[in-house]
Scaffold this motif. Structure first.
Motif, short mmCIF file in Angstrom:
data_model
loop_
_atom_site.label_atom_id
_atom_site.label_comp_id
_atom_site.label_asym_id
_atom_site.label_seq_id
_atom_site.Cartn_x
_atom_site.Cartn_y
_atom_site.Cartn_z
N ALA A 49 -4.03 13.82 71.97
CA ALA A 49 -3.43 14.67 70.93
C ALA A 49 -4.26 14.62 69.65
O ALA A 49 -4.54 15.65 69.03
N VAL A 54 -3.87 17.31 66.75
CA VAL A 54 -2.43 17.22 66.48
C VAL A 54 -2.24 16.14 65.42
O VAL A 54 -2.73 15.02 65.57
N ARG A 56 0.97 15.44 63.97
CA ARG A 56 2.27 14.79 64.14
C ARG A 56 2.17 13.63 65.13
O ARG A 56 1.35 13.64 66.02
N VAL A 58 2.89 11.64 68.27
CA VAL A 58 3.34 11.98 69.62
C VAL A 58 4.06 10.76 70.19
O VAL A 58 3.51 9.67 70.21
N LYS A 67 7.67 18.38 75.27
CA LYS A 67 7.57 18.50 73.81
C LYS A 67 6.29 19.26 73.49
O LYS A 67 5.26 19.07 74.14
N TYR A 69 3.45 20.40 70.54
CA TYR A 69 2.85 20.02 69.24
C TYR A 69 1.78 21.03 68.86
O TYR A 69 1.07 21.54 69.72
#
Ligand SMILES: Nc1ncnc2c1ncn2[C@@H]1O[C@H](COP(=O)(O)OP(=O)(O)OP(=O)(O)O)[C@@H](O)[C@H]1O
Ligand SMILES: [Mg+2]
Length: 151
Positions: A49, A54, A56, A58, A67, A69
């Protein structure tokens, strides 16, 4: 190339490998993760991620199966451990065929629903800090990815 084996000696090494895959990942790629409890599937996903941009945090989608992202490409993180009927159509195809990158933990539980081309990764616990990762690319795009990783 049929498969590629990589030994990692720390969580950081596994994360770094996953990060690289995240950086190289292309739209629509599917990566499956197999391995016992605590092998490192979620740690791997977190690294991937980051490589995908990404920001955020995880975490393991324990109560939700999927989920999503935002990153350079969307990340679809699936943990199908709690899927009761592996043949039930829960709409996985929409993700596999989407523009994002899908990571599936415990993928064998939905084996019949997986796309024919994907990067299969098995994580084997060797000792407390040591893991063997076996990468099995299925399809040209994934073979190329593995070649890039091994450079
Ligand atoms: N070389 C290594 N690679 C990956 N993880 C490692 C390594 N060495 C130690 N670890 C540790 O192993 C643990 C892996 O946990 P993780 O939650 O990623 O496993 P998991 O496969 O997702 O398990 P679960 O099936 O229970 O969700 C982490 O605590 C990590 O720090
Ligand atoms: Mg996990």
């Amino acid at each position: 190339m049929n498969l590629m084996e990589i030994i990692t000696y720390s969580p950081e090494e596994t994360s770094a490998l996953a990060y690289k895959i995240g950086e190289l990942a292309q739209p629509g790629m599917v990566i499956t993760l197999e391995g016992d409890l605590g092998a490192g599937k979620t740690l791997f996903t977190k690294g991937l991620a980051k490589g995908l941009g990404v920001t955020r945090n995880v975490n393991s989608p324990t109560f939700t199966i999927i989920k999503e992202y935002k990153g350079r490409l969307p990340l679809y993180h699936m943990d199908v451990y709690r899927v009761e009927d592996g043949d039930e159509d829960l709409g996985f195809d929409d993700y596999f065929e989407g523009e994002g990158v899908t990571v599936v933990e415990w993928a064998h539980l939905i084996a019949d629903q997986l796309p024919s081309e994907l990067l299969g990764i098995e994580i084997l616990y060797l000792d407390e800090h040591k893991r063997k990762l076996t990468l099995k690319p299925q399809g040209d795009m994934y073979v190329e990815l593995c070649k890039e990783i091994s450079k």
